[in-house]
Write an enzyme that holds these catalytic residues in place. Structure first.
Site, short mmCIF file in Angstrom:
data_model
loop_
_atom_site.label_atom_id
_atom_site.label_comp_id
_atom_site.label_asym_id
_atom_site.label_seq_id
_atom_site.Cartn_x
_atom_site.Cartn_y
_atom_site.Cartn_z
N ARG A 115 0.85 -1.21 0.00
CA ARG A 115 0.00 0.00 0.00
C ARG A 115 0.88 1.25 0.00
O ARG A 115 1.45 1.62 1.03
CB ARG A 115 -0.92 0.04 1.21
CG ARG A 115 -1.73 1.31 1.33
CD ARG A 115 -2.75 1.49 0.24
NE ARG A 115 -3.81 0.47 0.34
CZ ARG A 115 -4.72 0.30 -0.60
NH1 ARG A 115 -4.69 1.01 -1.69
NH2 ARG A 115 -5.66 -0.64 -0.46
N GLU A 141 -1.70 9.24 -11.21
CA GLU A 141 -1.31 7.99 -11.88
C GLU A 141 -1.24 8.14 -13.39
O GLU A 141 -2.22 8.59 -14.01
CB GLU A 141 -2.30 6.90 -11.53
CG GLU A 141 -2.56 6.73 -10.03
CD GLU A 141 -3.85 6.03 -9.72
OE1 GLU A 141 -4.27 5.18 -10.54
OE2 GLU A 141 -4.46 6.32 -8.66
N HIS A 146 0.61 3.54 -10.48
CA HIS A 146 -0.35 4.07 -9.49
C HIS A 146 0.38 4.82 -8.35
O HIS A 146 0.31 4.40 -7.18
CB HIS A 146 -1.13 2.87 -8.95
CG HIS A 146 -2.37 3.18 -8.18
ND1 HIS A 146 -2.37 3.89 -7.02
CD2 HIS A 146 -3.66 2.82 -8.40
CE1 HIS A 146 -3.61 3.95 -6.54
NE2 HIS A 146 -4.40 3.33 -7.36
N ASP A 178 -11.78 10.45 -6.85
CA ASP A 178 -11.36 9.25 -7.59
C ASP A 178 -11.73 9.48 -9.05
O ASP A 178 -12.76 9.04 -9.53
CB ASP A 178 -12.09 8.01 -7.03
CG ASP A 178 -11.47 6.72 -7.57
OD1 ASP A 178 -11.87 5.64 -7.07
OD2 ASP A 178 -10.62 6.80 -8.47
N ARG A 218 1.28 -6.76 -9.62
CA ARG A 218 1.72 -6.20 -8.32
C ARG A 218 1.67 -7.24 -7.20
O ARG A 218 2.09 -6.96 -6.08
CB ARG A 218 0.90 -4.98 -7.96
CG ARG A 218 -0.59 -5.25 -7.72
CD ARG A 218 -1.34 -3.98 -7.30
NE ARG A 218 -2.74 -4.29 -6.99
CZ ARG A 218 -3.54 -3.48 -6.32
NH1 ARG A 218 -3.10 -2.31 -5.88
NH2 ARG A 218 -4.80 -3.82 -6.05
O1 TA6 Z 1 -6.64 4.49 -8.83
C1 TA6 Z 1 -7.74 4.71 -7.97
C2 TA6 Z 1 -8.33 3.36 -7.57
O2 TA6 Z 1 -8.82 2.67 -8.70
C3 TA6 Z 1 -9.42 3.59 -6.53
O3 TA6 Z 1 -10.70 3.34 -7.05
C4 TA6 Z 1 -9.02 2.65 -5.39
O4 TA6 Z 1 -9.61 1.39 -5.56
C5 TA6 Z 1 -7.51 2.64 -5.55
O5 TA6 Z 1 -7.33 2.52 -6.96
C6 TA6 Z 1 -6.77 1.61 -4.75
O6 TA6 Z 1 -7.06 0.33 -5.23
P1 TA6 Z 1 -6.44 -0.91 -4.39
O7 TA6 Z 1 -6.87 -2.12 -5.12
O8 TA6 Z 1 -4.95 -0.73 -4.39
O9 TA6 Z 1 -7.00 -0.78 -3.00
#
Ligand code: TA6
Length: 306
Positions: free
Chosen positions: A73, A272, A169, A213, A99
């Site tokens: 994370r 991103e 991301h 988002d 990932r």
């Molecule tokens: O990039 C934004 C996103 O798609 C959000 O909707 C949220 O889900 C974030 O990615 C994090 O996703 P994750 O699967 O890493 O918790």
């Protein structure tokens, strides 16, 4: 391969060395041009980049897990070979399986300008799901120096077009998300996953007052994250990317994520480089596609805001 073996085969003493990281996972530590970076083999995941004389540019949750099969994370997760949920397969992992998987080291070499470039790679054969994309090789080139570049190169090893969506991301560390500004997206159409609405970004800088988002379409240009409290502006340039995603979970969503501290959401903002939704990419057999994010930092004069 052990840390010792990796250092024997690929390490460059004082510049690029492997060591055991969190959770016993192997990470590469790069020290170049006064810059310091860390890259886990799990997901070829950059978890830290501190430019010369500065503070870490990337955010990591203190609650992050460090386990094969689970995403770290923070830092720069590689969302590939799909972004978000996989259409038609609710069992597939959100943001793909790269990932969640350890990549191998292909090469580590000094760059002409005193930096270091590391290439991690893996061949992903046809996985079990019917809807999952085909057979491809993924190479992640991480280049550390006065700036940080992460490039993901997809080589289609299959017999038909490989359709992928993807995102680098990046979680940026900020003083307080309620006090930063983002420029560079004016005029771009976007879909807000937080509100369900669609709109076109106006000329004013983005500011943040609630869960955000947003997937911006046709946004190939440089985005700048202005953080006067940290006396810096972070430039996010990119290549091979038509979409830009901007995300902060805010209070409720942060509290709902087990690997995200309830009080951590003000410290981060994701910007991103992506090819998401309608910007999915078709890679013909035998061909390659590259998406890249290039991150650099400029000091900004005290108190100057956009
Ligand atoms: O990039 C934004 C996103 O798609 C959000 O909707 C949220 O889900 C974030 O990615 C994090 O996703 P994750 O699967 O890493 O918790």
């Amino acid at each position: 391969m052990s840390v010792e073996e990796l250092n024997r085969l690929f390490g460059i003493p004082g510049l690029a060395e492997f060591e055991e990281g969190n959770g016993g996972l192997t990470k590469l530590v790069i020290a170049a041009e006064g810059s310091l970076a860390e890259v886990y083999l799990l997901g070829a995941h950059v978890t830290s980049w501190t430019p010369a004389g500065g503070e870490d540019v990337l955010w990591l949750s203190r609650e992050s897990r460090y386990e094969i099969g689970k995403p770290i994370r923070g830092g720069i997760p590689i969302c590939h070979p799909w972004f978000g949920p996989l259409e038609g397969d609710s069992s597939a992992p959100i943001h793909g399986y790269v990932r969640l998987t350890c990549l191998e080291v292909e090469s580590i070499s000094p760059t002409d300008d005193g930096g270091v470039s590391a290439v991690l790679w893996r061949r992903f054969g046809k996985p079990p799901g019917d809807n999952w994309p085909g057979d491809f090789e993924l190479r992640l080139r991480v280049t550390v120096g006065r700036s940080l570049s992460v490039a993901a190169e997809t080589l289609n090893r299959g017999q038909r077009d490989l359709v992928i969506s993807e995102a680098l991301h990046t979680y940026f560390r900020v003083s307080d998300v309620r006090k930063v500004r983002v420029t560079g997206l004016a005029g771009a159409a976007y879909w807000s996953k937080a509100t369900g609405g669609r709109a076109v970004q106006g000329p004013e800088p983005l500011t943040f007052t609630a869960q955000t988002d947003s997937v911006y379409r046709h946004s190939a240009g440089e985005v700048v994250l202005h953080d006067p409290q940290m006396l810096r502006a972070i430039n996010v340039a990119k290549r091979g990317s038509k979409s830009t995603v901007v995300w902060n979970p805010w209070i409720e969503k942060a509290a709902a994520m087990p690997d995200f501290g309830d009080d951590e959401w003000p410290e981060m903002l994701c910007i991103e480089a992506a090819n998401a939704l309608d910007d999915a990419v078709a890679v013909p057999p035998g061909k390659t596609h590259v998406i890249e994010t290039i991150i650099s930092v400029e000091p900004c004069r005290h108190g100057v805001t956009v």
